[in-house]
Design an enzyme around this catalytic site. Structure first.
Site, PDB file in Angstrom:
ATOM      1  N   SER A 169      16.553  50.210  95.617  1.00  0.00           N
ATOM      2  CA  SER A 169      16.995  51.405  96.347  1.00  0.00           C
ATOM      3  C   SER A 169      15.782  52.315  96.554  1.00  0.00           C
ATOM      4  O   SER A 169      14.791  51.884  97.140  1.00  0.00           O
ATOM      5  CB  SER A 169      18.136  52.095  95.588  1.00  0.00           C
ATOM      6  OG  SER A 169      18.602  53.210  96.308  1.00  0.00           O
ATOM      7  N   HIS A 195      19.052  49.398  99.739  1.00  0.00           N
ATOM      8  CA  HIS A 195      19.870  50.457 100.343  1.00  0.00           C
ATOM      9  C   HIS A 195      19.087  51.051 101.515  1.00  0.00           C
ATOM     10  O   HIS A 195      18.028  51.640 101.316  1.00  0.00           O
ATOM     11  CB  HIS A 195      20.173  51.562  99.326  1.00  0.00           C
ATOM     12  CG  HIS A 195      20.946  51.078  98.138  1.00  0.00           C
ATOM     13  ND1 HIS A 195      20.921  51.716  96.915  1.00  0.00           N
ATOM     14  CD2 HIS A 195      21.773  50.013  97.974  1.00  0.00           C
ATOM     15  CE1 HIS A 195      21.702  51.066  96.065  1.00  0.00           C
ATOM     16  NE2 HIS A 195      22.223  50.030  96.679  1.00  0.00           N
ATOM     17  N   ASP A 291      23.393  50.748  90.713  1.00  0.00           N
ATOM     18  CA  ASP A 291      23.940  49.633  91.494  1.00  0.00           C
ATOM     19  C   ASP A 291      23.242  48.323  91.112  1.00  0.00           C
ATOM     20  O   ASP A 291      22.018  48.244  91.124  1.00  0.00           O
ATOM     21  CB  ASP A 291      23.758  49.916  93.000  1.00  0.00           C
ATOM     22  CG  ASP A 291      24.406  48.859  93.881  1.00  0.00           C
ATOM     23  OD1 ASP A 291      25.413  48.269  93.446  1.00  0.00           O
ATOM     24  OD2 ASP A 291      23.908  48.632  95.003  1.00  0.00           O
TER      25      ASP A 291
END
Length: 348
Positions: A169, A195, A291
């Protein structure tokens, strides 16, 4: 605790006003100043010692990219870019990330799909995360490219059915580039979830492809997964892996967000765990939040080799840190050792 001091740099009075209003709504943040161009910003940085900047890309007199280059050379600070989240704005934003910006967000629009309250929550989260980012790690990311892997890879053959999954991310676009650009032609198939907004994933895949010996694609639905290739999740769909009689293929799923994200690292890792089993390898790189951490643990428990990026080389040690806390990572490695580790485990 003293609030985090934010300096806004934007040539639009309306945007400066909107940002100020949103940022000051959180007691953890304080707007210490607002500059309408980089020259004014330069003086304000000296006087006000901000902890984090918001920086517009398109400004008169000097654009945000030129300012960022100078800033990172002379006075490195965490920066969140305020950019146009379109395919036109993607190359400049990706360049800003390569120059050391921690993160980016779109411009606030009073009539956007992302309501102003959602936008406010997101910019507050990103500024707080950026203020705690490892600015010294940013300087090392560009130097994290590993060399000498060609000879190693040419001397042996790849394990049958081996596949590597990578998740990242915040700070991930450059971390992924450091890993992928180090890989030799004789590399295992690799699937990646970063992401990223929908308009950016195509540019990101092209940029990676241009910097790498392996072929890099933005993943297509039912695309066959082959060795020497890397598949990047599109910005608006979960990437999954499916095993067929002919080998692995990419599946795209536009279902619900998972852990506030689509694409989600959790979804990718879980599909790889289910379809590839102990022939898989999981890698979690720099990123805000958690995540993918739980799914990496499931991969490890299923017999996969798993890696988390270490804290010293991570821009934000959120996702890798969460994985380490769960004992999901068999190894915790600096960024410049990740590519070699992938090759080591992929070869017979």
């Amino acid at each position: 605790m003293k609030p985090i001091k934010v300096l806004i740099i934007d040539d639009s009075a309306l945007i400066r006003s909107l940002l100020r209003e949103m940022i000051t709504s959180d007691p953890r943040l304080e707007v210490c100043g607002a500059a309408e161009d980089p020259y004014q910003a330069r003086e304000m940085i000296k006087q006000l010692n901000p902890h984090v900047l918001t920086l517009d890309i398109e400004m008169p007199r000097m654009n945000g990219i030129s300012f960022l280059k100078n800033l990172m050379r002379l006075h490195p600070l965490p920066v969140v870019m305020i950019s146009t989240l379109t395919q036109v704005g993607a190359p400049e934003t990706l360049e800003a990330l390569s120059l050391g910006a921690v993160d980016f967000i779109g411009k606030p629009k009073q009539h956007s799909d992302l309501g102003l309250s959602q936008y406010r929550d997101e910019i507050i989260r990103k500024l707080i995360c950026a203020a705690g980012a490892n600015v010294t790690a940013m300087e090392g990311v560009g130097k994290a490219k590993a060399t000498g892997l060609d000879a190693v890879a040419q001397s042996k053959s790849l394990k049958t059915g081996f596949l590597c999954a990578i998740g990242a991310s915040t700070g991930g676009t450059e971390a992924i580039k450091a890993v992928v650009s180090s890989l030799p032609l004789n590399s295992p198939p690799i699937v990646v979830t970063q992401h990223i907004p929908p308009a950016f994933s195509t540019s990101f895949a092209k940029r990676l492809d241009g910097a790498s010996a392996v072929k890099v694609y933005e993943a297509q639905h039912q695309q066959p997964i082959e060795k020497g290739c890397v598949y990047i999740a599109p910005g608006d769909a979960h990437l999954k892996v499916s095993k067929t009689a002919k080998g692995y293929i990419c599946l795209l799923d536009s279902g619900e967000m998972v852990n506030r994200h689509r694409p989600s690292v959790e979804v990718l890792f879980d599909s790889v765990c289910e379809q590839v089993g102990n022939k898989a390898m999981g890698v979690i790189l720099t990123g805000m939040g958690a995540d993918g951490a739980e799914a990496l643990k499931r991969m490890r428990d299923a017999g996969s080799h798993t890696i988390a990026q270490d804290e010293a080389t991570s821009i934000v040690w959120g996702m890798p840190g969460a994985a380490v806390k769960l004992d999901a990572a068999a190894e915790v490695l600096p960024l410049n050792k990740v590519a070699a580790n992938i090759i080591k485990h992929a070869l017979k």
